[in-house]
Enzyme design. Sequence first.
Site, PDB file in Angstrom:
ATOM      1  N   SER A 139       0.858  -1.195   0.000  1.00 16.29           N
ATOM      2  CA  SER A 139       0.000   0.000   0.000  1.00 16.29           C
ATOM      3  C   SER A 139       0.887   1.236   0.000  1.00 16.29           C
ATOM      4  CB  SER A 139      -0.873   0.034   1.254  1.00 16.29           C
ATOM      5  OG  SER A 139      -1.559   1.276   1.354  1.00 16.29           O
ATOM      6  N   TYR A 153      -1.862  -0.353  10.224  1.00 13.21           N
ATOM      7  CA  TYR A 153      -2.000  -0.851   8.843  1.00 13.21           C
ATOM      8  C   TYR A 153      -0.781  -0.453   8.019  1.00 13.21           C
ATOM      9  CZ  TYR A 153      -3.747  -1.073   4.013  1.00 13.21           C
ATOM     10  OH  TYR A 153      -3.884  -1.306   2.672  1.00 13.21           O
TER      11      TYR A 153
HETATM   12  P1  NAP Z   1     -11.541  -5.729  -0.143  1.00 15.00           P
HETATM   13  O1  NAP Z   1     -12.397  -5.296  -1.282  1.00 15.00           O
HETATM   14  O2  NAP Z   1     -12.028  -5.559   1.243  1.00 15.00           O
HETATM   15  O3  NAP Z   1     -11.134  -7.256  -0.380  1.00 15.00           O
HETATM   16  C1  NAP Z   1     -10.326  -7.889   0.568  1.00 15.00           C
HETATM   17  C2  NAP Z   1     -10.190  -9.354   0.220  1.00 15.00           C
HETATM   18  O4  NAP Z   1      -9.368  -9.950   1.223  1.00 15.00           O
HETATM   19  C3  NAP Z   1     -11.520 -10.091   0.234  1.00 15.00           C
HETATM   20  O5  NAP Z   1     -11.526 -11.069  -0.775  1.00 15.00           O
HETATM   21  C4  NAP Z   1     -11.526 -10.748   1.606  1.00 15.00           C
HETATM   22  O6  NAP Z   1     -12.257 -11.971   1.645  1.00 15.00           O
HETATM   23  C5  NAP Z   1     -10.072 -11.044   1.788  1.00 15.00           C
HETATM   24  N1  NAP Z   1      -9.724 -11.200   3.206  1.00 15.00           N
HETATM   25  C6  NAP Z   1      -9.971 -10.356   4.234  1.00 15.00           C
HETATM   26  N2  NAP Z   1      -9.535 -10.891   5.386  1.00 15.00           N
HETATM   27  C7  NAP Z   1      -9.017 -12.106   5.073  1.00 15.00           C
HETATM   28  C8  NAP Z   1      -8.422 -13.137   5.814  1.00 15.00           C
HETATM   29  N3  NAP Z   1      -8.284 -13.065   7.155  1.00 15.00           N
HETATM   30  N4  NAP Z   1      -8.005 -14.240   5.165  1.00 15.00           N
HETATM   31  C9  NAP Z   1      -8.153 -14.338   3.828  1.00 15.00           C
HETATM   32  N5  NAP Z   1      -8.715 -13.410   3.053  1.00 15.00           N
HETATM   33  C10 NAP Z   1      -9.142 -12.306   3.686  1.00 15.00           C
HETATM   34  O7  NAP Z   1     -10.137  -4.991  -0.163  1.00 15.00           O
HETATM   35  P2  NAP Z   1      -9.204  -4.461  -1.365  1.00 15.00           P
HETATM   36  O8  NAP Z   1      -9.286  -2.988  -1.350  1.00 15.00           O
HETATM   37  O9  NAP Z   1      -9.453  -5.212  -2.600  1.00 15.00           O
HETATM   38  O10 NAP Z   1      -7.790  -4.854  -0.753  1.00 15.00           O
HETATM   39  C11 NAP Z   1      -6.962  -5.867  -1.308  1.00 15.00           C
HETATM   40  C12 NAP Z   1      -5.531  -5.571  -0.897  1.00 15.00           C
HETATM   41  O11 NAP Z   1      -5.184  -4.278  -1.394  1.00 15.00           O
HETATM   42  C13 NAP Z   1      -5.312  -5.520   0.608  1.00 15.00           C
HETATM   43  O12 NAP Z   1      -4.077  -6.128   0.922  1.00 15.00           O
HETATM   44  C14 NAP Z   1      -5.261  -4.035   0.909  1.00 15.00           C
HETATM   45  O13 NAP Z   1      -4.505  -3.734   2.052  1.00 15.00           O
HETATM   46  C15 NAP Z   1      -4.599  -3.520  -0.356  1.00 15.00           C
HETATM   47  N6  NAP Z   1      -4.803  -2.089  -0.618  1.00 15.00           N
HETATM   48  C16 NAP Z   1      -6.054  -1.596  -0.882  1.00 15.00           C
HETATM   49  C17 NAP Z   1      -6.205  -0.225  -1.103  1.00 15.00           C
HETATM   50  C18 NAP Z   1      -7.540   0.407  -1.393  1.00 15.00           C
HETATM   51  O14 NAP Z   1      -7.634   1.651  -1.382  1.00 15.00           O
HETATM   52  N7  NAP Z   1      -8.576  -0.346  -1.676  1.00 15.00           N
HETATM   53  C19 NAP Z   1      -5.093   0.611  -1.051  1.00 15.00           C
HETATM   54  C20 NAP Z   1      -3.841   0.066  -0.782  1.00 15.00           C
HETATM   55  C21 NAP Z   1      -3.708  -1.291  -0.575  1.00 15.00           C
HETATM   56  P3  NAP Z   1     -13.808 -12.055   2.127  1.00 15.00           P
HETATM   57  O15 NAP Z   1     -14.493 -10.841   1.535  1.00 15.00           O
HETATM   58  O16 NAP Z   1     -14.274 -13.364   1.561  1.00 15.00           O
HETATM   59  O17 NAP Z   1     -13.797 -12.048   3.617  1.00 15.00           O
END
Ligand code: NAP
Length: 244
Positions: A139, A153
């Site tokens: 991130s 985080y």
């Molecule tokens: P998201 O839409 O909330 O999706 C998160 C995914 O991770 C979901 O498939 C969820 O599964 C899974 N997950 C959550 N807890 C878990 C666990 N304990 N074990 C296994 N799987 C788990 O989030 P996203 O924005 O796509 O984020 C994906 C990655 O990008 C993360 O690492 C996040 O830190 C990073 N990121 C996101 C952003 C942003 O602005 N969105 C920015 C920087 C980095 P379920 O839904 O089935 O529980």
Amino acid sequence: MTRTLLITGGSAGIGAACARLGAAQGRDVILTYNSDPAGAEQVAADVRAAGQKAQIVQCDVAQPAQIDALFAAIDPACPIDLVNNAGIVGKTASIADLTPERLTNIFAVNVVGAILVAKAAVAHMRACGTPGHIVNVSSAAARLGSGNQYVDYAATKGAIDTFTLGLADELAPEGIRVNAVRPGLIETDIHAKGGEPDRLARLSHMVPMRRAGTADEVAQSILWLLSDGASYVTRTLVDVAGGR
Ligand code: NAP
């Protein structure tokens, strides 16, 4: 040979976008979910509609036994690339709000889980005899620190950046490339899950490009890093953050 994409957290957001883009590029997909089987089924249906195979496995990456079960469910002969994506944020907080339980939970998912998934993926690649590649989803928070938002985080993602550098060094001689992407503000449900549904609207003006990014824009960089087009790219942290 086309390697199958293994995507942790493939049921939503960036992971789901990687599954859909990967399928459009001719990849089969193994996607994991934690709590949202319906989301995983929908993504798998989209992968199959694109003419590719999809396998769904439930796996809470904070549970090492479930990581073992995930890899036991994968065909040992199946060459894979890993999108090490599963992650969580906590609610907006300052240092006084950081409890041991919150810290233990976020490090268990974002750091310990990600490292153990990478460890198992490398063992799988070695056993099946085909080196694959790894993209860790970090991130921009790792650079920014996220003061008054969620320094815990940010610290987990700093750990992922450092892990990426060292693992890339270890695995480069084997032909396994390891990189990370550092998304900025991206349109997914993670913000609402962390208790801040209006986060993108509140912070987008701070991005030089004056907008949030999409999950597909992050997936494009991830799929490129896993492709032969990035054959001389390893140990790199790619910012996908609109300039911030
Ligand atoms: P998201 O839409 O909330 O999706 C998160 C995914 O991770 C979901 O498939 C969820 O599964 C899974 N997950 C959550 N807890 C878990 C666990 N304990 N074990 C296994 N799987 C788990 O989030 P996203 O924005 O796509 O984020 C994906 C990655 O990008 C993360 O690492 C996040 O830190 C990073 N990121 C996101 C952003 C942003 O602005 N969105 C920015 C920087 C980095 P379920 O839904 O089935 O529980």
